[in-house]
Design a protein around this motif. Structure first.
Motif, PDB file in Angstrom:
ATOM      1  N   GLU A 543       0.855  -1.188   0.000  1.00 11.33           N
ATOM      2  CA  GLU A 543       0.000   0.000   0.000  1.00 11.33           C
ATOM      3  C   GLU A 543       0.886   1.232   0.000  1.00 11.33           C
ATOM      4  O   GLU A 543       1.950   1.253   0.625  1.00 11.33           O
ATOM      5  CB  GLU A 543      -0.923   0.022   1.229  1.00 11.33           C
ATOM      6  CG  GLU A 543      -1.954  -1.093   1.254  1.00 11.33           C
ATOM      7  CD  GLU A 543      -2.813  -1.037   2.506  1.00 11.33           C
ATOM      8  OE1 GLU A 543      -2.524  -0.200   3.388  1.00 11.33           O
ATOM      9  OE2 GLU A 543      -3.776  -1.817   2.608  1.00 11.33           O
ATOM     10  N   PHE A 544       0.415   2.288  -0.695  1.00 11.67           N
ATOM     11  CA  PHE A 544       1.156   3.545  -0.743  1.00 11.67           C
ATOM     12  C   PHE A 544       0.159   4.659  -1.058  1.00 11.67           C
ATOM     13  O   PHE A 544      -0.515   4.628  -2.100  1.00 11.67           O
ATOM     14  CB  PHE A 544       2.246   3.488  -1.801  1.00 11.67           C
ATOM     15  CG  PHE A 544       3.039   4.779  -1.923  1.00 11.67           C
ATOM     16  CD1 PHE A 544       3.439   5.485  -0.788  1.00 11.67           C
ATOM     17  CD2 PHE A 544       3.354   5.302  -3.167  1.00 11.67           C
ATOM     18  CE1 PHE A 544       4.157   6.659  -0.892  1.00 11.67           C
ATOM     19  CE2 PHE A 544       4.072   6.482  -3.280  1.00 11.67           C
ATOM     20  CZ  PHE A 544       4.485   7.166  -2.146  1.00 11.67           C
ATOM     21  N   GLY A 545       0.069   5.616  -0.154  1.00 17.02           N
ATOM     22  CA  GLY A 545      -0.854   6.729  -0.374  1.00 17.02           C
ATOM     23  C   GLY A 545      -1.071   7.522   0.890  1.00 17.02           C
ATOM     24  O   GLY A 545      -0.373   7.357   1.901  1.00 17.02           O
ATOM     25  N   LYS A 546      -2.107   8.387   0.861  1.00 14.63           N
ATOM     26  CA  LYS A 546      -2.425   9.187   2.031  1.00 14.63           C
ATOM     27  C   LYS A 546      -3.005   8.302   3.127  1.00 14.63           C
ATOM     28  O   LYS A 546      -3.716   7.328   2.840  1.00 14.63           O
ATOM     29  CB  LYS A 546      -3.421  10.280   1.661  1.00 14.63           C
ATOM     30  CG  LYS A 546      -2.881  11.277   0.642  1.00 14.63           C
ATOM     31  CD  LYS A 546      -3.937  12.318   0.305  1.00 14.63           C
ATOM     32  CE  LYS A 546      -3.404  13.321  -0.730  1.00 14.63           C
ATOM     33  NZ  LYS A 546      -4.425  14.337  -1.077  1.00 14.63           N
ATOM     34  N   PRO A 547      -2.736   8.625   4.393  1.00 12.91           N
ATOM     35  CA  PRO A 547      -3.250   7.777   5.481  1.00 12.91           C
ATOM     36  C   PRO A 547      -4.760   7.624   5.451  1.00 12.91           C
ATOM     37  O   PRO A 547      -5.277   6.523   5.634  1.00 12.91           O
ATOM     38  CB  PRO A 547      -2.776   8.499   6.746  1.00 12.91           C
ATOM     39  CG  PRO A 547      -1.617   9.323   6.305  1.00 12.91           C
ATOM     40  CD  PRO A 547      -1.895   9.719   4.903  1.00 12.91           C
ATOM     41  N   SER A 548      -5.475   8.718   5.203  1.00 17.73           N
ATOM     42  CA  SER A 548      -6.940   8.647   5.189  1.00 17.73           C
ATOM     43  C   SER A 548      -7.439   7.762   4.071  1.00 17.73           C
ATOM     44  O   SER A 548      -8.419   7.018   4.230  1.00 17.73           O
ATOM     45  CB  SER A 548      -7.527  10.059   5.058  1.00 17.73           C
ATOM     46  OG  SER A 548      -7.018  10.700   3.875  1.00 17.73           O
ATOM     47  N   ASP A 549      -6.776   7.826   2.899  1.00 16.18           N
ATOM     48  CA  ASP A 549      -7.197   6.979   1.783  1.00 16.18           C
ATOM     49  C   ASP A 549      -6.926   5.510   2.076  1.00 16.18           C
ATOM     50  O   ASP A 549      -7.740   4.635   1.735  1.00 16.18           O
ATOM     51  CB  ASP A 549      -6.464   7.390   0.510  1.00 16.18           C
ATOM     52  CG  ASP A 549      -6.838   8.801   0.057  1.00 16.18           C
ATOM     53  OD1 ASP A 549      -7.909   9.293   0.491  1.00 16.18           O
ATOM     54  OD2 ASP A 549      -6.053   9.404  -0.709  1.00 16.18           O
ATOM     55  N   LEU A 550      -5.783   5.227   2.701  1.00 19.98           N
ATOM     56  CA  LEU A 550      -5.462   3.833   2.996  1.00 19.98           C
ATOM     57  C   LEU A 550      -6.392   3.256   4.044  1.00 19.98           C
ATOM     58  O   LEU A 550      -6.728   2.063   3.995  1.00 19.98           O
ATOM     59  CB  LEU A 550      -4.002   3.732   3.474  1.00 19.98           C
ATOM     60  CG  LEU A 550      -2.916   4.153   2.478  1.00 19.98           C
ATOM     61  CD1 LEU A 550      -1.532   3.956   3.089  1.00 19.98           C
ATOM     62  CD2 LEU A 550      -3.033   3.364   1.174  1.00 19.98           C
ATOM     63  N   LEU A 551      -6.850   4.081   4.998  1.00 16.41           N
ATOM     64  CA  LEU A 551      -7.748   3.587   6.035  1.00 16.41           C
ATOM     65  C   LEU A 551      -9.143   3.289   5.503  1.00 16.41           C
ATOM     66  O   LEU A 551      -9.907   2.527   6.110  1.00 16.41           O
ATOM     67  CB  LEU A 551      -7.828   4.596   7.183  1.00 16.41           C
ATOM     68  CG  LEU A 551      -6.558   4.753   8.037  1.00 16.41           C
ATOM     69  CD1 LEU A 551      -6.754   5.813   9.097  1.00 16.41           C
ATOM     70  CD2 LEU A 551      -6.182   3.428   8.684  1.00 16.41           C
TER      71      LEU A 551
END
Length: 584
Positions: A543-551
């Protein structure tokens, strides 16, 4: 290696002057003995009042002064030569060890490296230097003494050479035998001391169980083994001494018979020849012993040489010097990066690719063994890598290692401060005044985790033990404020939550906006407010991206890690707060 260091950059000139000065010294000493015989012979042919005492006394004194001068020259050259050789060997060993690969350091015990740099180097500084001089001097003395005998009695060239060869053969047998005996003594010595120490430590238990006789018998058994080896070594020394002394005595006695009954030499000439023969016979045993000790000490040189031919990191080259403006930004691009710790080892990273813009704060998270530490080592080229890493547009594989690593600051998980005061650790070269050092302490957050009334309050003069506990952050903020381009960080895994907050706050406050920060964390709250998060699993980016998007991905690994945490609400709030700040 040692001989090359002694001779220096002009080996022919050094060797010629050294050998000539020493042999001239020994020849002068031999002539001095002969001159004494000439002086004594004058009293046989002339009345004592007719002997020119001042002439002979002056001649003898001049010979003595000349011998002292020549010996001083040869000894001084050998002294400075051995110092030069020891310095070169020491520098080569340290340079080789410090420039080796991380893999070699991992598989080589630290105690073995310390032994090479202390015990073996001490042997080069002392015993090897002395034994090399004694071996050369004894060899030269034997040649000169035998030459003096041959000059007076040419027929004894063959017997003298035969005595030397037989003595050398006896010495070879002796050296081979005593090596095994000394090894046995070494093996038998440790059990004696170990058993005695155990008996002293457990004396009460031994008496309580009434096993004194058993321990006494075992002690006698071990002592007997050690004593047998010691007696064998003593017998070997007597064996070589008797045979070599017998060879010397036979040679001297034969020469005496020949000079007395087969020649018409005067008493002074006969005395001179016998003096040379006796000295020659006595030197053989010492030549054997010095050669033996020199050979044993030479094992240290062999062990040091093994550490000079180990694997090394690439050396710096002109083509690896980056442009003067580099790095202008902290952008980082990784393309299909794979890594392994050894050429025949498995991959620990598998074709990782990501791009980080300058000034971004990126967190790297994953379970134990996911490859977080390996990624840091790969970015620094500490392990074998495949693929491309571009730092500010330049591939790191084309840069010299010192240029690459000097522009990256690491706050490691294990501190590497040295024992001494805090001031010595922060400013080892005395480049900053106290105000700058205190600003570094304040910026690192040290004053935030201790109060003015703390009895053990840390100041610049506080003594720091080896390792430095958690004070390593201060050193990075002080010494690399401009070159702190990205910071792989495992520093907060071994500290309390309060100190973790202080460190993260200090990093956010003190670093410039264009500084890229990579935070490899074991605590999720450390990186949940980052701009992006990289989630690793088994050496791959999952996974790689903004924390909110990953959650938002409930089946994602980051979401699973957050759900397993006891403060998941706080983590969600941090992620949403980071999203809000980025939008603003």
């Amino acid at each position: 290696m040692f001989l090359k260091g002694i001779c220096g950059s002009h080996p022919i000139i050094f060797g010629f002057v050294y050998v000539v000065s020493y042999f001239a010294c020994e020849i002068t000493s031999a002539v001095q003995v002969w001159f004494l015989g000439v002086w004594a012979r004058q009293y046989e042919n002339h009345h004592s009042s007719e002997v020119a005492i001042w002439y002979y006394l002056t001649g003898y004194t001049l010979f003595q002064v000349l011998a002292v001068m020549l010996f001083t020259i040869s000894y001084t050259m050998h002294l400075f030569g051995t110092l030069r050789a020891a310095r070169q060997i020491h520098d080569a060993l340290i340079a080789s060890t410090l420039s080796t690969t991380l893999r070699w350091l991992d598989k080589t015990p630290a105690s073995r490296i310390i032994t090479r740099c202390t015990q073996d180097i001490a042997t080069v500084d002392g015993p090897i230097a002395e034994y090399s001089r004694w071996f050369f001097e004894n060899t030269g003395l034997m040649i000169i003494k035998l030459g003096a005998v041959v000059v007076m009695s040419p027929i004894f060239l063959v017997p003298g050479a035969a005595v030397a060869v037989l003595g050398a053969l006896c010495g070879q047998f002796y050296m081979k035998a005593q090596l095994s005996v000394k090894r046995e003594m070494s093996n038998a010595h440790a059990p004696v001391l170990g058993h005695f120490g155990a008996a002293v430590a457990g004396l009460r238990s031994i008496r309580a169980f009434g096993v004194q006789d058993a321990f006494r018998k075992e002690s006698y058994k071990r002592i007997d083994r050690y004593s047998r080896a010691g007696l064998t070594l003593y017998d070997l020394n007597r064996w070589i001494s008797v045979r070599v002394d017998a060879l010397g005595a036979i040679f001297t006695a034969s020469l005496a018979v020949y000079l007395v009954y087969g020649c018409t030499y005067d008493a002074s000439s006969i005395g001179f020849s016998l003096n040379m023969a006796v000295t020659f016979g006595g030197l053989i045993i010492w030549w054997v012993r010095v050669l033996n000790e020199f050979e044993i000490s030479g094992n240290s040189l062999e062990r040091i040489h093994q550490y000079l031919v180990i694997e090394h990191e690439p050396q710096a080259a002109k083509s690896g010097i980056p442009p003067a403006y580099w790095p202008a930004s902290g952008s980082l691009t990784v393309e299909k990066l794979s890594a392994r710790y050894s050429e025949d080892g498995p991959r620990v990273l598998h074709e990782i690719s990501f791009k980080i813009e300058s000034g971004e704060r990126v967190g790297i998270v994953g379970r134990t063994g996911s490859g977080k530490s390996s990624l840091t080592l790969a970015l620094l080229r500490c392990i074998l890598t495949e693929g491309n890493v571009y730092y500010d547009g330049i591939p790191t594989s084309s840069l010299n290692l010192d240029a690459l690593r000097s522009n990256i600051t690491i706050i490691p998980q294990i501190p590497e401060l040295l024992s001494g005061t805090l001031r010595q650790n922060l400013d080892p070269f005395s480049q900053y005044d106290d105000s700058v050092l205190n600003d570094a302490l304040r910026a690192a957050g040290l004053f935030s985790v201790q109060s003015e009334t703390d009895e053990g309050r840390i100041t610049l003069d506080s003594q720091i033990a080896s390792g430095g506990s958690n004070l390593h952050v201060i050193d990075d903020i002080l010494t690399n404020p401009g070159d702190l381009t990205w910071t792989p960080c495992l520093a907060t895994s071994a500290i309390d939550y309060q100190t973790d907050v202080v460190i993260q706050t200090s990093l956010r406050r003190e670093l410039n906006k264009d500084v890229t920060v990579l935070t490899i964390a074991h605590r999720l709250q450390t990186i949940m407010d980052a701009d992006k998060i990289i989630v690793l699993d088994a050496g791959r980016i999952v996974e790689f991206g903004k924390p909110s998007d990953l959650l938002m991905n409930k089946n994602g690994l980051l979401a699973a890690l957050v759900e397993e945490s006891a403060d998941k609400e706080h983590l969600h709030a941090l992620a949403n707060g980071a999203e809000s700040s980025q939008t603003t």
